[in-house]
Each structure stands twice: as C-alpha cells, then as structure tokens.
Design an enzyme around this catalytic site. Structure first.
Site, PDB file in Angstrom:
ATOM      1  N   ASP A   8       3.184   2.669  -7.343  1.00  0.00           N
ATOM      2  CA  ASP A   8       3.727   2.305  -5.609  1.00  0.00           C
ATOM      3  C   ASP A   8       2.878   3.187  -5.554  1.00  0.00           C
ATOM      4  OD1 ASP A   8       4.703   2.866  -3.485  1.00  0.00           O
ATOM      5  OD2 ASP A   8       6.873   3.102  -3.946  1.00  0.00           O
ATOM      6  N   ASN A  22      -3.738  -2.322   9.971  1.00  0.00           N
ATOM      7  CA  ASN A  22      -4.045  -2.345  10.649  1.00  0.00           C
ATOM      8  C   ASN A  22      -4.953  -2.664  11.577  1.00  0.00           C
ATOM      9  OD1 ASN A  22      -2.661  -2.236  12.834  1.00  0.00           O
ATOM     10  ND2 ASN A  22      -0.717  -3.313  11.760  1.00  0.00           N
ATOM     11  N   VAL A  31       2.121  -1.864   2.298  1.00  0.00           N
ATOM     12  CA  VAL A  31       1.926  -0.962   2.376  1.00  0.00           C
ATOM     13  C   VAL A  31       1.548   0.434   3.056  1.00  0.00           C
ATOM     14  CG1 VAL A  31      -0.322   0.569   1.725  1.00  0.00           C
ATOM     15  CG2 VAL A  31       0.115  -1.544   0.585  1.00  0.00           C
ATOM     16  N   ASP A  32       1.640  -0.294   4.857  1.00  0.00           N
ATOM     17  CA  ASP A  32       1.695   0.392   5.911  1.00  0.00           C
ATOM     18  C   ASP A  32       2.363   0.729   6.142  1.00  0.00           C
ATOM     19  OD1 ASP A  32      -0.275   1.789   7.886  1.00  0.00           O
ATOM     20  OD2 ASP A  32      -0.108  -0.773   9.112  1.00  0.00           O
ATOM     21  N   SER A 120      -5.692  -6.248   1.795  1.00  0.00           N
ATOM     22  CA  SER A 120      -5.503  -7.906   2.319  1.00  0.00           C
ATOM     23  C   SER A 120      -4.695  -9.466   1.287  1.00  0.00           C
ATOM     24  CB  SER A 120      -7.353  -8.239   2.418  1.00  0.00           C
ATOM     25  OG  SER A 120      -7.648  -7.793   3.841  1.00  0.00           O
ATOM     26  N   THR A 121      -3.992  -7.924   0.537  1.00  0.00           N
ATOM     27  CA  THR A 121      -4.158  -9.999  -0.097  1.00  0.00           C
ATOM     28  C   THR A 121      -1.987 -10.036  -0.219  1.00  0.00           C
ATOM     29  OG1 THR A 121      -2.637  -8.229  -2.037  1.00  0.00           O
ATOM     30  CG2 THR A 121      -4.571  -9.128  -2.351  1.00  0.00           C
ATOM     31  N   GLY A 122      -1.383  -8.852   1.070  1.00  0.00           N
ATOM     32  CA  GLY A 122      -0.171  -9.490   1.375  1.00  0.00           C
ATOM     33  C   GLY A 122       0.358 -10.510   2.697  1.00  0.00           C
ATOM     34  N   VAL A 123       0.030  -9.116   3.767  1.00  0.00           N
ATOM     35  CA  VAL A 123       0.554  -9.958   5.037  1.00  0.00           C
ATOM     36  C   VAL A 123      -0.729 -11.187   4.980  1.00  0.00           C
ATOM     37  CG1 VAL A 123       0.870  -9.835   7.375  1.00  0.00           C
ATOM     38  CG2 VAL A 123       1.340  -8.022   5.839  1.00  0.00           C
ATOM     39  N   TYR A 124      -1.921 -10.499   4.599  1.00  0.00           N
ATOM     40  CA  TYR A 124      -3.269 -11.020   5.336  1.00  0.00           C
ATOM     41  C   TYR A 124      -3.609 -12.217   4.238  1.00  0.00           C
ATOM     42  CZ  TYR A 124      -4.621  -7.160   8.479  1.00  0.00           C
ATOM     43  OH  TYR A 124      -4.262  -6.500   9.924  1.00  0.00           O
TER      44      TYR A 124
HETATM   45  N1  AR6 Z   1       2.473   0.205  -3.218  1.00  0.00           N
HETATM   46  C1  AR6 Z   1       1.202  -0.761  -3.517  1.00  0.00           C
HETATM   47  N2  AR6 Z   1       1.455  -2.072  -3.031  1.00  0.00           N
HETATM   48  C2  AR6 Z   1       2.171  -2.516  -2.620  1.00  0.00           C
HETATM   49  C3  AR6 Z   1       3.302  -1.197  -1.695  1.00  0.00           C
HETATM   50  C4  AR6 Z   1       3.434   0.184  -1.858  1.00  0.00           C
HETATM   51  N3  AR6 Z   1       4.347   0.692  -1.809  1.00  0.00           N
HETATM   52  N4  AR6 Z   1       3.729  -2.137  -0.915  1.00  0.00           N
HETATM   53  C5  AR6 Z   1       3.111  -3.938  -0.913  1.00  0.00           C
HETATM   54  N5  AR6 Z   1       2.311  -3.627  -1.642  1.00  0.00           N
HETATM   55  P1  AR6 Z   1      -0.101  -5.678   2.465  1.00  0.00           P
HETATM   56  P2  AR6 Z   1      -2.726  -6.405   3.713  1.00  0.00           P
HETATM   57  C6  AR6 Z   1       1.291  -4.709  -1.951  1.00  0.00           C
HETATM   58  O1  AR6 Z   1       0.489  -7.088   3.141  1.00  0.00           O
HETATM   59  O2  AR6 Z   1      -2.264  -7.903   3.154  1.00  0.00           O
HETATM   60  C7  AR6 Z   1       0.706  -4.185   7.470  1.00  0.00           C
HETATM   61  O3  AR6 Z   1       1.665  -4.530   8.266  1.00  0.00           O
HETATM   62  C8  AR6 Z   1       1.965  -6.138  -1.846  1.00  0.00           C
HETATM   63  O4  AR6 Z   1       2.227  -6.544  -2.585  1.00  0.00           O
HETATM   64  O5  AR6 Z   1       0.536  -4.250   2.634  1.00  0.00           O
HETATM   65  O6  AR6 Z   1      -3.368  -5.793   3.938  1.00  0.00           O
HETATM   66  C9  AR6 Z   1      -0.402  -4.363   7.989  1.00  0.00           C
HETATM   67  O7  AR6 Z   1       0.217  -3.027   9.340  1.00  0.00           O
HETATM   68  C10 AR6 Z   1       0.177  -6.858  -1.283  1.00  0.00           C
HETATM   69  O8  AR6 Z   1       0.093  -7.292  -2.798  1.00  0.00           O
HETATM   70  O9  AR6 Z   1      -1.389  -5.487   3.027  1.00  0.00           O
HETATM   71  C11 AR6 Z   1      -1.603  -4.574   8.128  1.00  0.00           C
HETATM   72  O10 AR6 Z   1      -0.856  -5.326   9.859  1.00  0.00           O
HETATM   73  C12 AR6 Z   1      -1.032  -5.797  -1.842  1.00  0.00           C
HETATM   74  O11 AR6 Z   1       0.322  -4.257  -1.876  1.00  0.00           O
HETATM   75  C13 AR6 Z   1      -1.374  -5.997   7.273  1.00  0.00           C
HETATM   76  O12 AR6 Z   1       0.240  -5.562   6.751  1.00  0.00           O
HETATM   77  C14 AR6 Z   1      -1.168  -5.870   0.620  1.00  0.00           C
HETATM   78  O13 AR6 Z   1      -0.793  -5.893   0.926  1.00  0.00           O
HETATM   79  C15 AR6 Z   1      -2.339  -5.366   5.931  1.00  0.00           C
HETATM   80  O14 AR6 Z   1      -1.753  -6.330   5.263  1.00  0.00           O
END
Ligand code: AR6
Length: 170
Positions: A8, A22, A31-32, A120-124
């Site tokens: 984490d 974002n 993460v945010d 970028s690998t989550g929501v994006y």
């Molecule tokens: N620790 C490490 N990795 C994590 C954690 C954590 N606590 N939580 C999730 N992940 P994302 P993005 C992983 O969606 O794609 C937000 O709403 C997750 O499994 O956090 O860059 C922002 O405000 C994934 O593999 O970031 C933006 O609007 C990775 O972190 C948007 O999401 C990134 O997922 C950014 O999207």
C-alpha cells in the site's frame, strides 16, 4: 536501486510518495483517495493553495508538484497526473513525463527515496504491461538512491516484476 514490492503506497517509509492524482488536485478515488484519507486534511489544504496560485487551471498531465505528506510516514507527497489510456492516441510520453518530473521534484527537495504506484493503471485504464515498461524505462537512469514501485495486487506485482527482469536482462 529499483525495488518492486507488493503493498500500500500510504504505508511506505520513504522520503516521497507519488500520488496518481487528477488535474484538479482536489482528490479522487484509488491511490489519490487513500493518500488523502490516511494523510489527513493538511495535504488537501496545500493542494487548494496550489490551485489558488501556480495551478489555477489545474496540474497539467505529465507534470508533478509536491506537498506535505501530512500524517503519512513519508515527508512529501508528489502529485502527478497520469494520462488516460487511449487506443487512438499515443500518450506514452506523458506517462514517462510523470515519472521523470516526479523524480526531478523529489531530487529538488533533497529526497533520497521515492515510492511510485502504477500510475494510470486504475481509473485511467492503462494496460499494465505497457505501463510497467514505460515506468521502468523512465526511471532507469535516475540517480535517486531508492526507487520503489508499490503494487497493490498480485497481478500488478507480477507484471512489474516480469518487466523489471526482462529490462535487466536486456
Ligand atoms: N497503494 C498502491 N496502489 C494502489 C492503492 C494503494 N493504496 N490503491 C490503488 N492502487 P488509480 P489512475 C493501484 O485509479 O489510474 C483517481 O480518482 C490500483 O490498483 O489510483 O492514475 C484520481 O483522482 C492501480 O493499479 O490511478 C484520478 O482521477 C493503480 O494504483 C484517477 O483516479 C492506479 O490506480 C487516476 O487514475
């Protein structure tokens, strides 16, 4: 040194942790959300100040900016905005920029260790294999003492590990 761990991002005892933010800098999910929740309101307060000053229109994709880490074990949070995945448009340079600019901001602050999530690998929706390749290539020549990639689930961890091994072999 580059390290790949499963974990984490909010629990990392490093100088700087990177937030996959974002451009509003005002929080979100993933993460945010975790960083603001665990780091407390000081982080958001500094983000609001940044929006009121240098980043009135928001933080552009690929750029990075630091705030306090509030209650997190790290000293700083470095907020960067990853590109949203696009099939039709090549945005890999923006994902590389996130990593390079975060490292530059960290170095300027005097940080010796930094932890990155898989930006970028989550929501994006950026495909993991591609994100791992771009992220690892972007940090490869950095002089930062410790660069740790923190992957939240097994699959992401395995993909980053494999990509790291193949980069080392090449
Ligand atoms: N620790 C490490 N990795 C994590 C954690 C954590 N606590 N939580 C999730 N992940 P994302 P993005 C992983 O969606 O794609 C937000 O709403 C997750 O499994 O956090 O860059 C922002 O405000 C994934 O593999 O970031 C933006 O609007 C990775 O972190 C948007 O999401 C990134 O997922 C950014 O999207």
């Amino acid at each position: 040194m580059i390290e790949i761990v499963r974990g984490d991002i909010t629990q990392q005892e490093v100088d700087a942790v990177v937030n996959a933010a974002n451009s509003s800098l005002l929080g979100g999910g993933g993460v945010d959300g975790a960083i603001h929740r665990k780091g407390g309101p000081e982080i958001l307060a500094e983000c609001r100040k940044l929006r009121a000053s240098r980043y009135g229109k928001g933080l552009p994709t690929g750029q990075a900016v630091a705030t306090t880490a509030g209650n997190l074990p790290a000293r700083w949070v470095i907020h960067t905005v990853g590109p949203v995945w696009s099939k039709s448009e090549e945005r890999a340079h923006l994902l590389a920029d996130c990593h390079r600019n975060s490292l530059a901001v960290a170095a300027e602050l005097g940080a010796r260790s930094i932890a990155f999530p898989a930006i970028s690998t989550g929501v994006y929706r950026w495909p993991l294999e591609s994100a791992a390749e771009i992220a690892l290539a972007a940090v490869r020549d950095s002089s930062m003492e410790l660069i740790r990639f923190v992957l939240f689930d097994d699959n992401a961890y395995r993909v980053f590990k494999a990509q790291f091994a193949s980069g080392e072999a090449g």
